[in-house]
Design an enzyme around this catalytic site. Sequence first.
Site, PDB file in Angstrom:
ATOM      1  CB  SER A   1      -0.897   0.003   1.242  1.00 54.70           C
ATOM      2  OG  SER A   1      -1.484   1.278   1.437  1.00 54.70           O
TER       3      SER A   1
ATOM      4  CE  LYS B   1      -4.698  -3.359   2.949  1.00 56.14           C
ATOM      5  NZ  LYS B   1      -5.203  -2.234   2.140  1.00 56.14           N
TER       6      LYS B   1
ATOM      7  NE  ARG C   1     -19.264  -7.438 -47.032  1.00 58.68           N
ATOM      8  CZ  ARG C   1     -18.512  -6.596 -47.748  1.00 58.68           C
ATOM      9  NH1 ARG C   1     -18.763  -6.413 -49.037  1.00 58.68           N
ATOM     10  NH2 ARG C   1     -17.530  -5.949 -47.175  1.00 58.68           N
TER      11      ARG C   1
END
Length: 453
Positions: free
Chosen positions: A278, A284, A317
């Site tokens: 982090s 973290k 098409r």
Amino acid sequence: MSQLYASLFYQDDVTEIFSDQSLISYMIQAEVALAKAQAQVGVIPQSAADSIEAIAQKVALEQIDFDALATATGLAGNIAIPFVKQLTAIVKQQDEAASRFVHWGATSQDILDTACILQCRDALQHVEQSVQQNYQAALTQAQVYRDQVMIGRTWLQQALPITLGHKFARWASAFKRDLDRIQAMKARVLAVQLGGAAGSLASLLDQGSAVVEAFAQQLHLATPSCTWHGERDRIVEIASVLAMIVGNTGKMARDWSLMMQTEIAEVFEPTAKGRGGSSTMPHKRNPVAAASVLAAANRVPVLMASLYQSMVQEHERSLGAWHAEWLALPEIFQLCAGALSRTLDVLEGMEVNTENMQRNLECTQGLIMAEAVMMALAPKLGRLNAHHLVEAACKTAVAEQKHLKDVISELDDIKNNFSTAEISMIFKPESYLGNIQAQIDAVLQEAQTGVAK
């Protein structure tokens, strides 16, 4: 996709297949195959086909002006029109006679669709290989952790004991189905496109079918029974299989990211310098691979919606619907390859905390074994009576903050029917795993025989 994000969401080999350079290379390959097929049937001179092939292979890609091509594409409506002009001019510089037969009898969509199928074939090889690697990794982990008991969860709540190996076996089974889907669709979807202006190949007179077959042979693709300019199910089927693969990896990423939550802490993504940190919180350990996979699983369904909608086309098409494929399909391939790459990294390097798995099994103080107690009592008291008795015991255990085993052991119906040792056995999570081991064996056996059970 910005190159800054490519390493997070994509995979290099598949990204290269859908690069501008590769697209032009595949289109050149289609034009060469077309000329060779027409010479084989006798529609154009063999000398022209030989010259087109020699020039295209030696110098065509290097001489393509990509800047001019990009500008002209915006005016022409597709890249094939200015591409054919450039390729014809390149051939003309060395063989004017041969240049008259470049793109003979074809339309722009023939070359673009065929080039797209060639891209898909090569990209599918990478995807299939990656799925196979993930399959093998999941099988290995299923075997390693087949006896590692953990809590199974339903509706995000603790439910009944399972094993970590069973979770891996289910993931492996999903990868096996993905492999089967890829194999099953190849013959159906990897087909050339050659129909001319309106799908009739009228420009080739009575040689249209023969040229289509020779064209397919040159490229080692299937020969379609008829033109498919306006019928886009082949493209959508390829993308749909990729979307299911991404969805499967997304389910796995959701699982392991939830198991990485601080309060759960049962498994972790592999560690590496600079991974999962982090910018503000040093403690973290973020599930970055899961974030990448889940982003793909979030994005691909939106792209699939575009492809499904593009199936509704006008007449022979389309206007606009076909064009939408050029944006959606490459990204679906790239996101799928990226998701598989991130998932493989986790499957091969996942860290497992067995102590926390045991802790989480015990955190409800025996409540997860309530069904086991009920089913043990049911033959003696009847299922409904057993259910009411255990339900009341659970409420008591919660209210008094006692272990369910202690509450249950004090009940006369329990004392009259079970010994202390039998009660202890009922409350062992490993004693209530049902047929999990048989399921794991079936998945492993399927991998050995290739036959689903």
